[in-house]
Design a protein around this motif. Structure first.
Motif: not given
Length: 838
Positions: A376-377, A117, A385, A94, A392, A121, A390, A380, A388
């Motif tokens: 993001i949620q 958020n 999650l 992501l 950002y 991360i 991520i 999960q 993954t």
């Protein structure tokens, strides 16, 4: 003869024996190489078998049929080709990037705007404190998705300033496959949500081609907007290549939420259909690029939070950054520039206005982070999650300084060189600031403050105020140093190789038979291990360049040119020769914020760095350097309308990009509509370009012809038959064929002059009016040219969308006169277009 052959036989036998031996020795290696190149999981030939490839050639050679074919099926054996799948355990990815956010915006990096958020991360993974962009939108994005420097893939500048040089043609070539293509061809599901500013504007139309659209660059699904910005309430929105209008009938619609909804629906659908197939989601919302348009409840959260002013804001951010450890303890806060006003010098009214601008911007940033959190949620909630990756990134460049010194309720005025609005006009929009009634941006002074602790802003590639981005990376199943900080120097081009290493996928040598340019980034995966928290950066050198502002990093040293003019000046100031720019020198291992210029004390080091810049520039297609912003704007480039003076249309045709539409700016023009009115009468839009924030429309209102001209939402001019909305003189068109003509004579030469318009119906004049000014440079940026309806926002409040024409448009003709501007004025116009589409 036989004797001669017998003499040769011992040699032949020896060659045969040695050749066979060599083959026997090499054969296991060949088999091993083949196995490494193609690893099949499951029983070969069964429908569920998958194949992992080495990825050097994309797409891979089709596998050979491994079954048996005889005369009948009962004597034959089927064989299904294995589907391509990534290496076992490859993570989902992501990749998130917000827009126009400098280092001091997010709370994660010391800003006063909560971004919980991004915090999530960072707390589950790592913060990166020396991560850099290119200083401008589409160049950063081109580098991000290709893993190559922006000049290497044709994006030395945005497409509206493209020239015929390899580093500046705004086309991502087939020799530079994107991360979307690489992951798709290795078995990933790939998608792109949000902003796309990497398609040339002349390719926006339904005519294509679509190879420079997301779906042509390896992304199997696209849901987002085209260009540098869009109205978040009524966006210029596409699903794949089809324009869509999801806000119709929805109160309080906003693209920031809709985009998250669509991404979540996409991921849930993918998980239901193929739960084991990994995904790559590229998620790039428009927040916080102008227009700043969050929902009202997010603005309300920041009421009074910026009453302290911009200098105090910088001090607060700076203190927070030290407390969080995202700047070194010895970092110095760069001085406030003399070119920007100090807060205490402002009137009470100005302070109130400017504080409101910051409240709206902050609400937009927080709202954007909230919706990112929902995405993001969703990962999960699917139970994915832990595996993954991520990434950002806060911003694609520094905070934007394109909102003028005072800010504006309608960015279209700034794009048209109206840089000072009356205070009364500004305050008139105070309560509505950020709503669908405004298209706002904030004062340059706030932008400078949100780039704390650095100098400068977006567009300035020479200094970290334009290029330094906060970034957080998490991968719970792999990164164990949760909450760690990494200070290695890295660049946007390092994201692609990081993703590839994490996924166990090689960069391809060829794609579709075309040899690929090497990936120019270096993987950051080494920083994932706690043991490497303080390891030297694997990126030793990185150049920066935009509009001839230059920077060069090498092993802790940084040399940069001094920007000769600020980016909020409309490009009309005289610039020095490129070789006459002043240079600065910094040791950023000791001077994180570029505060102490060492050029005078260390001239030899400066010369060394200048020479290194030229070496890198030659290597990565940066040359020729060009600071002549206005002249290169008039460089001939592909265009759908260049040279045309007559345009003819028939029937309903909405959604034509403004770049494909006839331009009525700064010239005489005649619009002729030949229509048929049915029994019972007709009304609706005949032709329109633009909308609430500037544009025009020719329509029938209760059967009566009207031409309305919206002067950037500052004033509207209206030509109509009859009196107001009432048809007291019987001007409603009777059933049958009619010809409506609007003829405008421009009071040139020069941009933005007024003129006189005459509206006639069936050869009879029904209205004549003059207006003192017209829109000089840009009528629309995310509105389309619509025939037979109005798809976005209305040019005035006398009708409701979509205002579809209920008669028949037999023929619509535009005849355009020559532009009435001098060469220098045309350059200024194109410069305004470039700034607007940035």
């Amino acid at each position: 003869m036989i004797a001669e052959q017998d003499k040769c036989r011992p040699k032949q036998k020896w060659l045969l024996a040695t050749g066979l031996a060599t083959l026997l020795v090499a054969f296991p290696a060949l088999l091993a190489g083949s196995a490494a190149a193609q690893q099949i999981t499951g029983t070969p030939g069964t429908p569920g078998a998958t194949m992992t490839i080495d990825g050097k050639q994309l797409p891979p050679e089709p596998p050979k049929f491994g079954g048996v074919i005889n005369e009948t099926a009962k004597d034959s054996k089927p064989y299904w080709p294995p589907s391509v799948a990534p290496p076992k355990g490859a993570p989902n990815v992501l990749l998130i990037m917000t827009d126009d956010q400098g280092y001091g915006v997010s709370g994660t990096f010391g800003g006063v705007i909560p971004t919980p958020n991004m915090d999530r991360i960072a707390n589950a993974g790592l913060r990166y404190t020396q991560f850099n962009s290119t200083a401008l939108c589409s160049p950063t994005r081109a580098a991000l998705i290709t893993g190559r420097n922006h000049h290497s893939v044709g994006y030395g500048v945005i497409g509206e300033m493209s020239t015929g040089y390899p580093g500046y043609n705004s086309v991502i070539g087939q020799e530079s496959a994107t991360i979307g293509t690489i992951l798709r061809d290795n078995g990933y599901a790939t998608s792109w949500f949000g902003k796309n500013h990497n398609t040339p504007t002349y390719l926006y139309s339904a005519a294509g081609p679509f190879d420079q659209w997301p779906i042509g660059m390896g992304f199997e699904y696209f849901y987002g907007f085209m260009g540098g910005e869009t109205d978040q309430w009524t966006p210029y929105l596409f699903r794949n290549t089809t324009q869509v209008f999801p806000w119709i009938g929805k109160q309080n619609y906003n693209l920031i939420t809709d985009m998250a909804d669509d991404a979540i629906n996409y991921m849930n659908g993918l998980n239901a259909a193929a739960p084991d197939k990994p995904f790559f989601v590229y998620y790039v919302p428009g927040g916080t690029h102008s227009p700043h348009q969050p929902r009202k409840e997010w603005i309300d959260k920041f009421k009074g939070k910026f009453d302290m002013g911009w200098e105090k804001l910088r001090e607060q951010i700076f203190a927070n950054q030290k407390k969080l450890g995202v700047i070194p303890e010895n970092t110095q806060l760069t001085p406030w520039p003399d070119t920007l006003p100090k807060w205490d010098s402002l009137s009470f009214v100005r302070k109130k206005l400017y504080a409101r601008e910051a409240e709206v911007f902050a609400g937009y940033a927080a709202y954007t982070d909230y919706e990112i959190g929902r995405v993001i949620q969703a990962v999960q909630d699917m139970g994915k999650l832990d595996n993954t990756l991520i990434i950002y990134i806060s911003g694609d460049n520094g905070t934007s300084a394109e909102g003028t010194l005072e800010g504006t309720p309608n960015q279209m005025t700034a794009y048209n060189a109206i840089l000072d609005l009356p205070e009364a006009e500004l305050m008139l929009n105070y309560e509505a600031w950020g709503s669908d009634k405004t298209y706002p941006h904030m004062s340059v002074a706030w932008s400078w403050a949100f780039d704390t602790p650095f100098k400068w802003t977006k567009q300035v590639a020479s200094h970290f105020g334009g290029t330094r981005q906060g970034m957080a990376i998490s991968w719970p199943g792999r990164i164990k140093d949760a909450g760690g900080i990494r200070s290695q120097f890295h660049h946007i081009i390092d994201i692609v190789p990081t993703i590839l290493e994490a996924c166990g996928i090689a960069a391809p040598a060829t794609v579709n038979g075309i040899a690929q340019k090497p990936i120019e980034g270096v993987s950051m995966a080494y920083t994932f291990d706690k043991a490497n928290a303080n390891a030297p950066s694997k990126r030793e050198t990185q150049y920066f360049e935009m509009f001839a502002n230059r920077g060069i990093y090498n092993n802790g040293w940084y040399a940069a040119t001094t920007p000769p003019v600020p980016p909020w000046v409309l490009g009309t100031a005289k610039l020095p020769e490129i070789n006459d720019y002043k240079w600065e020198l910094y040791n950023i291992t000791e001077d994180f914020s570029q505060n102490n210029d060492l050029a005078a004390k260390n001239p030899d080091k400066l010369k060394e760095m200048q020479a290194l810049f030229l070496t890198e520039a030659a290597k990565y297609q940066v040359l020729p350097l060009d600071n002549s912003v206005l002249p290169r704007l008039v460089t001939p480039r592909p265009s759908a309308t260049a040279g045309r003076s007559v345009f003819t249309f028939k029937g309903e045709n909405a959604g034509i990009p403004d770049g494909n539409a006839p331009s009525i700016l700064n010239k005489d023009y005649t619009i002729t509509a030949e229509i048929t009115v049915p029994q019972g009468g007709a009304e609706g839009m005949i032709a329109t370009l633009g909308g609430r924030f500037g544009g025009y429309g020719l329509y029938l209102l209760k059967g009566k012809p009207v031409f309305s001209y919206n002067m950037l939402n500052l004033k509207r001019y209206r030509w109509e038959a009859g009196l107001g909305s009432r048809d007291v003189f019987g001007h409603a068109l009777k059933p049958g064929k009619h010809t409506i003509v609007f003829d405008f004579k421009y009071d040139g030469p020069g941009p933005g002059k007024g003129g006189t318009g005459v509206l006639t119906v069936d050869g009879k004049q029904v209205a004549k009016k003059s207006m003192p000014h017209s829109i000089p440079f840009l009528m629309a940026i995310d509105e389309t040219f619509d025939i037979g309806s109005d798809t976005r926002t209305a040019v005035d409040d006398s009708y409701k969308l979509p205002f579809r024409f209920t008669g028949k448009i037999d023929k619509l003709t535009y005849k355009l006169g020559a532009t009435q501007m001098t060469g220098s004025e045309q350059k200024l116009m194109r410069h305004a277009l470039e700034r607007a589409r940035d």
